[in-house]
Design an enzyme around this catalytic site. Sequence first.
Site, PDB file in Angstrom:
ATOM      1  N   VAL A  11       0.833  -1.208   0.000  1.00 46.34           N
ATOM      2  CA  VAL A  11       0.000   0.000   0.000  1.00 46.34           C
ATOM      3  C   VAL A  11       0.872   1.266   0.000  1.00 46.34           C
ATOM      4  O   VAL A  11       0.627   2.198  -0.773  1.00 46.34           O
ATOM      5  CB  VAL A  11      -0.975   0.005   1.205  1.00 46.34           C
ATOM      6  N   LYS A  98      -6.992  -1.774   9.184  1.00 43.57           N
ATOM      7  CA  LYS A  98      -8.290  -2.150   9.776  1.00 43.57           C
ATOM      8  C   LYS A  98      -8.157  -2.771  11.148  1.00 43.57           C
ATOM      9  O   LYS A  98      -9.010  -2.627  12.002  1.00 43.57           O
ATOM     10  CB  LYS A  98      -9.054  -3.088   8.840  1.00 43.57           C
ATOM     11  N   GLY A 127     -10.982  -1.634   0.352  1.00 49.75           N
ATOM     12  CA  GLY A 127      -9.896  -1.213  -0.546  1.00 49.75           C
ATOM     13  C   GLY A 127     -10.190   0.154  -1.132  1.00 49.75           C
ATOM     14  O   GLY A 127     -10.343   1.138  -0.414  1.00 49.75           O
ATOM     15  N   LYS A 198     -13.503  -5.470   9.460  1.00 50.12           N
ATOM     16  CA  LYS A 198     -14.139  -4.491   8.572  1.00 50.12           C
ATOM     17  C   LYS A 198     -15.625  -4.328   8.890  1.00 50.12           C
ATOM     18  O   LYS A 198     -16.135  -3.202   8.912  1.00 50.12           O
ATOM     19  CB  LYS A 198     -13.935  -4.921   7.114  1.00 50.12           C
TER      20      LYS A 198
HETATM   21  N1  HSE Z   1      -6.135  -8.893   2.607  1.00 49.49           N
HETATM   22  C1  HSE Z   1      -7.139  -7.915   2.401  1.00 49.49           C
HETATM   23  C2  HSE Z   1      -8.118  -8.461   1.372  1.00 49.49           C
HETATM   24  C3  HSE Z   1      -6.507  -6.645   1.899  1.00 49.49           C
HETATM   25  O1  HSE Z   1      -7.821  -9.491   0.757  1.00 49.49           O
HETATM   26  O2  HSE Z   1      -9.202  -7.907   1.222  1.00 49.49           O
HETATM   27  C4  HSE Z   1      -7.439  -5.468   1.850  1.00 49.49           C
HETATM   28  O3  HSE Z   1      -7.924  -5.119   3.124  1.00 49.49           O
END
Ligand code: HSE
Length: 406
Positions: A11, A98, A127, A198
């Site tokens: 990122v 997160k 994302g 999330k």
């Molecule tokens: N590992 C997470 C996914 C990355 O696959 O969604 C994004 O938060």
Amino acid sequence: MKIGIMGFGVVGGGVGELVATNAESIKRRCGEEIEIARILDLRDFPDSPYKCFTKDFNDILNDPEIGVVAEVMGGTKPAYEFTKKLLLAGKSVVTSNKELVAKHGTELLKVAKENGVSYLFEASVGGGIPIIRPLYTSLSANELTDIYGILNGTTNYILTQMIKEGATFEDALKGAQEKGYAEKDPTADIEGHDTCRKIAILASLAFGTYVDSEEIPCEGITKITLEDVKYAAKFGSVVKLLGITSRAEGGVYAMVCPAILPLGHPLASIDDVFNGIMVRGDGLGDVMFYGRGAGALPTASAVLSDIVDAVKHKNSRVNLGWEQGRDGYLLDAKNLTARFYLRLTGGKAEDFSGKGYEVYTLGEGYEDEFAVVTPEVSENGLEKMLEDENGLGAYNVLSRIRLVAE
Ligand code: HSE
């Protein structure tokens, strides 16, 4: 304005790339230029065009010209300590982390407020999809009631590969890792913890009171087999990993589990690394958010949107947050009713005819097993039925997956 970046992985590298590529449009939107002044990472990047790397956090903390810092290191140690120090020092922090937001968001948002700065986390969920900002801006006129989300790109990629290509779980996971979607330790993806963090963030923000991700019942996709995928296809459905939360009398429900969705459901056609989030509000009805849920540039795009927002609010702050959690606020999801798919051995499909169950078989090679879809029942009720030796308890249950209606 000068900014800092903490963490130059997938990122962080994406943020560096986007700042360079979109310098002009960012300047137009911010009203001023954004300059990456410091990048904190313990590794060396001799080939990077950036020459401002440091291994010492104090170089960012003590630089009075750095007003906004992107924390894209992941994990809580040392991200929690660093973030708190930066906020206390009057710097805004934006993050894709997160885990940190789900665990310490309540405190960090309070520290930000007390110090007149912003703590922003658009990239922590979905994302590149704008979902956090809509929840506290565009949708704020609605009483939000439910959120259903495909929130993890890695597991959605794996399930899509299994459904469409007949790939094995292991091969599909390897593909997701190669594409940079998976967490460093992919257990967080495949066991549902990432989705859980999330949905906890979304529930806290949408319903206004903190929900602890560690209290949310959470099941990942490690037990999903190609046979489950085939049975689901028999009744025109697909298996997806969902985060679900609903407002109810006296609290909220939240859960993470594999779910079987009919093909007509708006989330059923969301494939590969894409995430989809369906939000229901009283005024607006259903609204869908859709986009790339993982990967360098999509996530960096959300981080950068927060940087722009923080820079634009440099003389004020972006106000978002939630109340502290309370005992009993998270309600027992086992009381929610649904129909359940059960893959069974140890009996005959005919045993279930005329009893209100739908029955499915896979044909040649699968003579020893079959699947049923139960009538609507609570999970507590189903567990009692599975203990009844004169009923479902007489069979071996190979799989059990909740159905979500269209
Ligand atoms: N590992 C997470 C996914 C990355 O696959 O969604 C994004 O938060």
